[in-house]
Design a protein around this motif. Sequence first.
Motif, PDB file in Angstrom:
ATOM      1  N   ILE A 268      83.978  16.295 -65.641  1.00  0.00           N
ATOM      2  CA  ILE A 268      85.220  16.678 -64.665  1.00  0.00           C
ATOM      3  C   ILE A 268      86.570  16.134 -65.161  1.00  0.00           C
ATOM      4  O   ILE A 268      87.373  16.856 -65.076  1.00  0.00           O
ATOM      5  N   ALA A 269      86.402  15.070 -66.447  1.00  0.00           N
ATOM      6  CA  ALA A 269      87.632  14.762 -66.825  1.00  0.00           C
ATOM      7  C   ALA A 269      88.105  15.766 -67.966  1.00  0.00           C
ATOM      8  O   ALA A 269      89.249  16.177 -68.122  1.00  0.00           O
ATOM      9  N   HIS A 270      87.027  16.435 -68.532  1.00  0.00           N
ATOM     10  CA  HIS A 270      87.421  17.482 -69.749  1.00  0.00           C
ATOM     11  C   HIS A 270      86.478  18.649 -69.376  1.00  0.00           C
ATOM     12  O   HIS A 270      85.720  19.091 -70.055  1.00  0.00           O
ATOM     13  N   PRO A 271      87.094  19.407 -68.344  1.00  0.00           N
ATOM     14  CA  PRO A 271      86.300  20.551 -67.897  1.00  0.00           C
ATOM     15  C   PRO A 271      86.349  22.027 -68.912  1.00  0.00           C
ATOM     16  O   PRO A 271      85.555  22.840 -68.911  1.00  0.00           O
ATOM     17  N   LYS A 272      87.494  21.707 -70.104  1.00  0.00           N
ATOM     18  CA  LYS A 272      87.527  22.958 -70.741  1.00  0.00           C
ATOM     19  C   LYS A 272      86.666  22.913 -72.108  1.00  0.00           C
ATOM     20  O   LYS A 272      86.196  23.910 -72.557  1.00  0.00           O
ATOM     21  N   VAL A 273      85.974  21.779 -72.070  1.00  0.00           N
ATOM     22  CA  VAL A 273      84.961  21.615 -73.169  1.00  0.00           C
ATOM     23  C   VAL A 273      83.820  22.335 -73.066  1.00  0.00           C
ATOM     24  O   VAL A 273      83.195  22.375 -71.857  1.00  0.00           O
ATOM     25  N   ASN A 274      83.250  22.945 -73.930  1.00  0.00           N
ATOM     26  CA  ASN A 274      82.021  23.898 -74.021  1.00  0.00           C
ATOM     27  C   ASN A 274      80.721  22.733 -74.202  1.00  0.00           C
ATOM     28  O   ASN A 274      80.324  22.505 -75.391  1.00  0.00           O
ATOM     29  N   TYR A 275      80.202  22.294 -72.997  1.00  0.00           N
ATOM     30  CA  TYR A 275      78.982  21.302 -73.376  1.00  0.00           C
ATOM     31  C   TYR A 275      77.733  22.367 -73.600  1.00  0.00           C
ATOM     32  O   TYR A 275      77.075  22.618 -72.378  1.00  0.00           O
ATOM     33  N   ARG A 276      77.475  22.630 -74.665  1.00  0.00           N
ATOM     34  CA  ARG A 276      76.558  23.438 -75.052  1.00  0.00           C
ATOM     35  C   ARG A 276      75.036  23.123 -74.742  1.00  0.00           C
ATOM     36  O   ARG A 276      74.361  23.362 -73.952  1.00  0.00           O
ATOM     37  N   TYR A 277      74.417  22.211 -75.571  1.00  0.00           N
ATOM     38  CA  TYR A 277      73.108  21.398 -75.549  1.00  0.00           C
ATOM     39  C   TYR A 277      73.288  20.103 -75.446  1.00  0.00           C
ATOM     40  O   TYR A 277      73.707  19.410 -76.266  1.00  0.00           O
ATOM     41  N   VAL A 278      73.213  19.525 -74.190  1.00  0.00           N
ATOM     42  CA  VAL A 278      73.177  18.158 -73.573  1.00  0.00           C
ATOM     43  C   VAL A 278      71.712  17.927 -73.301  1.00  0.00           C
ATOM     44  O   VAL A 278      71.252  18.342 -72.406  1.00  0.00           O
ATOM     45  N   ILE A 279      70.910  17.097 -74.169  1.00  0.00           N
ATOM     46  CA  ILE A 279      69.529  16.957 -74.006  1.00  0.00           C
ATOM     47  C   ILE A 279      69.124  15.424 -73.959  1.00  0.00           C
ATOM     48  O   ILE A 279      69.521  14.724 -74.605  1.00  0.00           O
ATOM     49  N   GLY A 280      68.103  15.149 -72.917  1.00  0.00           N
ATOM     50  CA  GLY A 280      67.655  13.972 -72.702  1.00  0.00           C
ATOM     51  C   GLY A 280      66.053  13.961 -72.560  1.00  0.00           C
ATOM     52  O   GLY A 280      65.565  15.263 -72.179  1.00  0.00           O
ATOM     53  N   PRO A 281      65.413  13.080 -72.902  1.00  0.00           N
ATOM     54  CA  PRO A 281      63.944  13.120 -72.844  1.00  0.00           C
ATOM     55  C   PRO A 281      63.229  13.312 -71.468  1.00  0.00           C
ATOM     56  O   PRO A 281      63.754  12.866 -70.375  1.00  0.00           O
ATOM     57  N   SER A 282      62.229  14.178 -71.557  1.00  0.00           N
ATOM     58  CA  SER A 282      61.426  14.669 -70.414  1.00  0.00           C
ATOM     59  C   SER A 282      60.391  14.154 -70.030  1.00  0.00           C
ATOM     60  O   SER A 282      59.549  14.222 -69.007  1.00  0.00           O
ATOM     61  N   SER A 283      60.359  12.969 -70.982  1.00  0.00           N
ATOM     62  CA  SER A 283      59.027  12.224 -70.767  1.00  0.00           C
ATOM     63  C   SER A 283      59.329  10.597 -71.193  1.00  0.00           C
ATOM     64  O   SER A 283      60.388  10.665 -71.931  1.00  0.00           O
ATOM     65  N   ARG A 284      58.740   9.692 -70.536  1.00  0.00           N
ATOM     66  CA  ARG A 284      59.240   8.281 -70.874  1.00  0.00           C
ATOM     67  C   ARG A 284      58.788   8.006 -72.143  1.00  0.00           C
ATOM     68  O   ARG A 284      57.595   8.233 -72.725  1.00  0.00           O
ATOM     69  N   LEU A 285      59.667   7.538 -73.101  1.00  0.00           N
ATOM     70  CA  LEU A 285      59.574   7.471 -74.407  1.00  0.00           C
ATOM     71  C   LEU A 285      58.984   5.984 -74.478  1.00  0.00           C
ATOM     72  O   LEU A 285      58.524   5.595 -75.786  1.00  0.00           O
ATOM     73  N   THR A 286      58.910   4.872 -73.763  1.00  0.00           N
ATOM     74  CA  THR A 286      58.407   3.851 -73.842  1.00  0.00           C
ATOM     75  C   THR A 286      56.919   3.939 -73.404  1.00  0.00           C
ATOM     76  O   THR A 286      56.368   3.848 -72.479  1.00  0.00           O
ATOM     77  N   ILE A 287      56.024   3.479 -74.480  1.00  0.00           N
ATOM     78  CA  ILE A 287      54.681   3.872 -74.486  1.00  0.00           C
ATOM     79  C   ILE A 287      53.931   2.385 -74.665  1.00  0.00           C
ATOM     80  O   ILE A 287      52.735   2.423 -74.708  1.00  0.00           O
ATOM     81  N   SER A 288      54.907   1.476 -74.848  1.00  0.00           N
ATOM     82  CA  SER A 288      54.078  -0.057 -75.186  1.00  0.00           C
ATOM     83  C   SER A 288      55.089  -0.954 -74.412  1.00  0.00           C
ATOM     84  O   SER A 288      56.450  -0.530 -74.574  1.00  0.00           O
ATOM     85  N   PRO A 289      54.509  -1.885 -74.081  1.00  0.00           N
ATOM     86  CA  PRO A 289      55.450  -3.089 -73.555  1.00  0.00           C
ATOM     87  C   PRO A 289      56.214  -3.759 -74.754  1.00  0.00           C
ATOM     88  O   PRO A 289      57.157  -4.718 -74.395  1.00  0.00           O
ATOM     89  N   ILE A 290      55.803  -3.297 -75.848  1.00  0.00           N
ATOM     90  CA  ILE A 290      56.594  -4.255 -77.077  1.00  0.00           C
ATOM     91  C   ILE A 290      57.885  -3.676 -77.242  1.00  0.00           C
ATOM     92  O   ILE A 290      58.019  -2.359 -77.538  1.00  0.00           O
ATOM     93  N   PRO A 291      59.133  -4.233 -77.099  1.00  0.00           N
ATOM     94  CA  PRO A 291      60.005  -3.711 -77.300  1.00  0.00           C
ATOM     95  C   PRO A 291      60.305  -3.602 -79.017  1.00  0.00           C
ATOM     96  O   PRO A 291      59.705  -3.907 -80.136  1.00  0.00           O
ATOM     97  N   LEU A 292      61.087  -2.606 -79.463  1.00  0.00           N
ATOM     98  CA  LEU A 292      61.432  -2.205 -80.999  1.00  0.00           C
ATOM     99  C   LEU A 292      60.222  -1.718 -81.394  1.00  0.00           C
ATOM    100  O   LEU A 292      59.796  -2.519 -82.364  1.00  0.00           O
ATOM    101  N   ASP A 293      59.542  -0.673 -80.745  1.00  0.00           N
ATOM    102  CA  ASP A 293      58.218  -0.280 -81.430  1.00  0.00           C
ATOM    103  C   ASP A 293      58.494   0.688 -82.414  1.00  0.00           C
ATOM    104  O   ASP A 293      59.137   1.761 -82.224  1.00  0.00           O
ATOM    105  N   PHE A 294      58.347   0.387 -83.808  1.00  0.00           N
ATOM    106  CA  PHE A 294      58.391   1.393 -84.664  1.00  0.00           C
ATOM    107  C   PHE A 294      57.237   1.902 -85.362  1.00  0.00           C
ATOM    108  O   PHE A 294      57.082   2.236 -86.200  1.00  0.00           O
TER     109      PHE A 294
END
Length: 359
Positions: A268-294
Amino acid sequence: MIKVKALLLMAILCMGAMATTDGKCRALVLSGGGDKGSYQASVFITMNTRLDAADVAYDVIAGVSVGSLNGSMMATYAPGQEREASIAIKNIWDTLRGSNAFASWPGGILQGLFEEQGIFDESNLRSFFREKLGGRPIVKKISLGSADMNTGTYKSYDYNETVLTEDYVNHVISSTAMPFAFPPILEGNMTLLDGGVVWKMDIPGAIRRCLEIVDDESDIIMDVVMTAESFMTEIEDLKRYSTLEHFQRGQEIKAFHADMKILNNTAIAHPKVNYRYVIGPSSRLTISPIPLDFSVKHKDFCFAVGEKDALNAIKMGPGGYMKLMLEYASKLKMGEIVDFNDMVKSHLGDEAETAKLSS
């Protein structure tokens, strides 16, 4: 040695200058997300393999938290060298382990809780970051987001072309320093921690930096890679959740609505910008209750989801994925029971049908 570095920097800049010839500024925004940074890496790599090189020749990068780490590696490659950057990013996440990301204090967690300002020591991450950049100079415009815990303000550290200074390393480490988990970086009167505390993804910062290159926002082409889910998984039975899992669920809901609000308000604030590919996860990325899972399992999962989402976004075409995310969020806030992945499949089906009729 200084002359050699200067000559290297000039050569890389000249290569990058050749890549930007159409009067546009291409910007990449990388959100915070801790151990979900491998998702960002996967989206970046997939876009590089499926789009024309000129489409991903970014002039500006704005990173917060883990986005600062990924963005810093990308920023050591001039516009037009994104293919090489993909290889480097893949190497980072193939070799990153928990022992690289954080270290225990000599006295363990008790020392972190009662004697330090963070449960973990960040020295291992600092060493890993330096090793992976290998002394390569920063050759793009990049902004690193931190938060000053004294004032509660967002601090954006802007860099253009520079060798890897101690200040730069400190600003990356402070951008990734999650409160409670890691100690802050002290700079003057400021106590710097993870920028995601204030601002999860710095789209306005990327616009500001692009306006150093072009005169009008209509000449800005923006790609954004989020790590908070672009949807909300319906949980059938929360009774089985532990305290930690309830906390993580609350953080997911909060992050989702915060990110959607940022996207909507920025558009809304910057309507002239071409927001081309705005992508977010389509699946829950947390697969373990352990935080900072590498773990390898977690990183492989994030890579698989990232590849799928990037491919779907490209199939939808510029603006399609972002439009669908905002439509989904709006329906959710109105109390509708909707499934984001069903919406994606339906949209792609409509696109395929339209293409069939056109042919």
